[in-house]
Design a protein around this motif. Sequence first.
Motif, PDB file in Angstrom:
ATOM      1  N   TYR A  13       0.819  -1.213   0.000  1.00  0.00           N
ATOM      2  CA  TYR A  13       0.000   0.000   0.000  1.00  0.00           C
ATOM      3  C   TYR A  13       0.860   1.274   0.000  1.00  0.00           C
ATOM      4  N   ASP A  14       2.132   1.115  -0.316  1.00  0.00           N
ATOM      5  CA  ASP A  14       3.047   2.258  -0.409  1.00  0.00           C
ATOM      6  C   ASP A  14       3.142   3.012   0.911  1.00  0.00           C
ATOM      7  N   PHE A  15       3.178   2.278   2.024  1.00  0.00           N
ATOM      8  CA  PHE A  15       3.396   2.878   3.334  1.00  0.00           C
ATOM      9  C   PHE A  15       4.870   2.730   3.696  1.00  0.00           C
ATOM     10  N   GLY A  16       5.450   3.819   4.197  1.00  0.00           N
ATOM     11  CA  GLY A  16       6.855   3.788   4.550  1.00  0.00           C
ATOM     12  C   GLY A  16       7.106   4.241   5.972  1.00  0.00           C
ATOM     13  N   PRO A  17       7.992   5.224   6.180  1.00  0.00           N
ATOM     14  CA  PRO A  17       8.359   5.641   7.535  1.00  0.00           C
ATOM     15  C   PRO A  17       7.144   6.075   8.357  1.00  0.00           C
ATOM     16  N   LEU A  18       7.117   5.626   9.610  1.00  0.00           N
ATOM     17  CA  LEU A  18       6.032   5.940  10.541  1.00  0.00           C
ATOM     18  C   LEU A  18       6.616   6.670  11.736  1.00  0.00           C
ATOM     19  N   LEU A  19       5.981   7.785  12.110  1.00  0.00           N
ATOM     20  CA  LEU A  19       6.382   8.527  13.295  1.00  0.00           C
ATOM     21  C   LEU A  19       5.218   8.510  14.277  1.00  0.00           C
ATOM     22  N   SER A  20       5.470   8.052  15.499  1.00  0.00           N
ATOM     23  CA  SER A  20       4.423   7.937  16.511  1.00  0.00           C
ATOM     24  C   SER A  20       4.633   8.979  17.598  1.00  0.00           C
ATOM     25  N   VAL A  21       3.523   9.610  18.004  1.00  0.00           N
ATOM     26  CA  VAL A  21       3.538  10.602  19.081  1.00  0.00           C
ATOM     27  C   VAL A  21       2.581  10.098  20.157  1.00  0.00           C
ATOM     28  N   PRO A  22       3.060   9.216  21.066  1.00  0.00           N
ATOM     29  CA  PRO A  22       2.162   8.578  22.039  1.00  0.00           C
ATOM     30  C   PRO A  22       2.094   9.337  23.364  1.00  0.00           C
ATOM     31  N   PHE A  23       0.906   9.379  23.960  1.00  0.00           N
ATOM     32  CA  PHE A  23       0.728  10.052  25.246  1.00  0.00           C
ATOM     33  C   PHE A  23      -0.344   9.321  26.042  1.00  0.00           C
ATOM     34  N   ALA A  24      -0.191   9.289  27.360  1.00  0.00           N
ATOM     35  CA  ALA A  24      -1.130   8.581  28.225  1.00  0.00           C
ATOM     36  C   ALA A  24      -2.471   9.309  28.250  1.00  0.00           C
ATOM     37  N   THR A  25      -3.555   8.535  28.149  1.00  0.00           N
ATOM     38  CA  THR A  25      -4.906   9.097  28.277  1.00  0.00           C
ATOM     39  C   THR A  25      -5.656   8.486  29.450  1.00  0.00           C
ATOM     40  N   GLY A  26      -5.020   7.600  30.178  1.00  0.00           N
ATOM     41  CA  GLY A  26      -5.629   6.947  31.328  1.00  0.00           C
ATOM     42  C   GLY A  26      -4.765   5.775  31.746  1.00  0.00           C
ATOM     43  N   ALA A  27      -5.234   5.022  32.756  1.00  0.00           N
ATOM     44  CA  ALA A  27      -4.508   3.849  33.217  1.00  0.00           C
ATOM     45  C   ALA A  27      -4.442   2.821  32.091  1.00  0.00           C
ATOM     46  N   GLN A  28      -3.235   2.533  31.635  1.00  0.00           N
ATOM     47  CA  GLN A  28      -2.983   1.569  30.564  1.00  0.00           C
ATOM     48  C   GLN A  28      -3.713   1.931  29.267  1.00  0.00           C
ATOM     49  N   ARG A  29      -3.911   3.224  29.092  1.00  0.00           N
ATOM     50  CA  ARG A  29      -4.497   3.728  27.839  1.00  0.00           C
ATOM     51  C   ARG A  29      -3.532   4.720  27.216  1.00  0.00           C
ATOM     52  N   ILE A  30      -3.342   4.578  25.913  1.00  0.00           N
ATOM     53  CA  ILE A  30      -2.393   5.420  25.198  1.00  0.00           C
ATOM     54  C   ILE A  30      -3.088   6.073  24.009  1.00  0.00           C
ATOM     55  N   GLY A  31      -3.059   7.398  23.971  1.00  0.00           N
ATOM     56  CA  GLY A  31      -3.444   8.118  22.770  1.00  0.00           C
ATOM     57  C   GLY A  31      -2.220   8.247  21.889  1.00  0.00           C
ATOM     58  N   SER A  32      -2.409   8.288  20.605  1.00  0.00           N
ATOM     59  CA  SER A  32      -1.257   8.340  19.719  1.00  0.00           C
ATOM     60  C   SER A  32      -1.618   9.022  18.412  1.00  0.00           C
ATOM     61  N   VAL A  33      -0.738   9.942  17.990  1.00  0.00           N
ATOM     62  CA  VAL A  33      -0.793  10.489  16.641  1.00  0.00           C
ATOM     63  C   VAL A  33       0.255   9.727  15.834  1.00  0.00           C
ATOM     64  N   GLN A  34      -0.173   9.098  14.739  1.00  0.00           N
ATOM     65  CA  GLN A  34       0.746   8.327  13.903  1.00  0.00           C
ATOM     66  C   GLN A  34       0.774   8.948  12.512  1.00  0.00           C
ATOM     67  N   LEU A  35       1.974   9.241  12.052  1.00  0.00           N
ATOM     68  CA  LEU A  35       2.157   9.977  10.803  1.00  0.00           C
ATOM     69  C   LEU A  35       2.936   9.124   9.803  1.00  0.00           C
ATOM     70  N   LEU A  36       2.347   8.925   8.611  1.00  0.00           N
ATOM     71  CA  LEU A  36       2.888   8.015   7.603  1.00  0.00           C
ATOM     72  C   LEU A  36       3.475   8.770   6.414  1.00  0.00           C
ATOM     73  N   ARG A  37       4.583   8.242   5.916  1.00  0.00           N
ATOM     74  CA  ARG A  37       5.134   8.683   4.643  1.00  0.00           C
ATOM     75  C   ARG A  37       5.112   7.514   3.655  1.00  0.00           C
ATOM     76  N   PRO A  38       5.269   7.791   2.362  1.00  0.00           N
ATOM     77  CA  PRO A  38       5.260   6.701   1.377  1.00  0.00           C
ATOM     78  C   PRO A  38       6.454   5.757   1.538  1.00  0.00           C
ATOM     79  N   ASN A  39       6.316   4.572   0.977  1.00  0.00           N
ATOM     80  CA  ASN A  39       7.403   3.604   0.980  1.00  0.00           C
ATOM     81  C   ASN A  39       8.641   4.213   0.307  1.00  0.00           C
ATOM     82  N   ARG A  40       9.786   3.991   0.896  1.00  0.00           N
ATOM     83  CA  ARG A  40      11.074   4.484   0.405  1.00  0.00           C
ATOM     84  C   ARG A  40      11.233   5.998   0.520  1.00  0.00           C
ATOM     85  N   ALA A  41      10.333   6.650   1.226  1.00  0.00           N
ATOM     86  CA  ALA A  41      10.488   8.095   1.447  1.00  0.00           C
ATOM     87  C   ALA A  41      11.606   8.337   2.459  1.00  0.00           C
ATOM     88  N   GLU A  42      12.064   9.573   2.494  1.00  0.00           N
ATOM     89  CA  GLU A  42      13.110   9.950   3.447  1.00  0.00           C
ATOM     90  C   GLU A  42      12.613   9.770   4.876  1.00  0.00           C
TER      91      GLU A  42
END
Length: 388
Positions: A113-142
């Motif tokens: 699906y042409d998915f490449g580098p992933l950057l995750s921005v995780p933060f706690a939203t509760g006990a054993q709960r994680i909110g996360s912003v995940q940012l995708l670039r194309p396959n073979r991208a910088e």
Amino acid sequence: MSDYERLLGIIYDAPWQPDGWAVVLRELRRAVGATGGHILDSDFSGSAPVRRYLVQQGVPKEAQADYDANWYDRDPRWRYGAPNAGQVVADHEQLPAEVRQRDGLYQEYLPRYDFGPLLSVPFATGAQRIGSVQLLRPNRAELYGAAQKRLLQALLPHLQRAMAATMRVSALLSDQAGLEGALDRLDAALVLLASDGTATFANRQARRIAGIGDGLRLQGKRLLLDDRAARKALDRQIADAANGNAAASPLLVRAKRPSGLPDLLLHIAPAAPTDATASDATAGRLFAAARICLFISDPVLSPLPAADALACAFGLTRAEAKLAESLLNGMNRADYARHAGLSINTVKRQLEHVFAKTQTSSQQELIAVLTRSLAACAANAAANERAE
């Protein structure tokens, strides 16, 4: 306006807007050059994580369906999710190279699906709960660079606080009377204004200031200011918000009073959804018509009590937070130095620390950032009052 300041304003607007988190994700993608992404809320309390997509952009439906059916349970990234809360991480740093080289997710699914580098921005939203912003670039991208990671790391605690405010506001909006009561118990004077300038809500502190009638009054649902320049500035901001002007920025406006007492300070920020058809279930009747969030500081009667909230939001020391609060309430550095019994050089050093922690470089920028954070602080305070 810096990228950081602009993104911070968008993040702190999100709790008050039904499409606020979609805007946050879109602008974060633009800032770091991502083509797709998600905002997730994941529960790690069970044997397998349970995730809920709050926002998803730039991901084809067939790719998501394939992932859910065939790859979710085998995704090696999930077992690394919870321990990394509070730290921005790229998947090439998160997983050992040998895992990425042999795992089917990396060798089959992502290239398909042409998915490449992933950057995750995780933060706690509760006990054993994680909110996360995940940012995708194309396959073979910088790969994502250090500057992009630094920007997101600086924004991460604010994403966490804004998401907490969103969850609390959502709970409050299910009980309209409860929300109005909670906002009435706030120490801050708050007025919500519609696109035509009418007041859709004024809490107890705002009604108290208006009742005195010294420079500001509520006549029916009309907010009246004696100072013509302040009125024009407020009208311009309302017009910008009504027209969906994304460039509308927070303003600090001084409103002179006939009595000659110190000026009222009006902290004006866009605060409501631009989509006027947003349902009550999403935005609540109280906020559905509002376009401006107006905080009123009366240096004599009711200064904005913001030190504790600002200390929490920006990691300020007590002394730095008191300085920031005083600037927010209209003091200059010299006045604050005299009031606090400090030398002007000490105040200057404290202010430099405040600039660094808020990533601002001038008092004007600082006031804009502090004003943006007031709405989220009010939401959290209202939620705490409501819960007691």
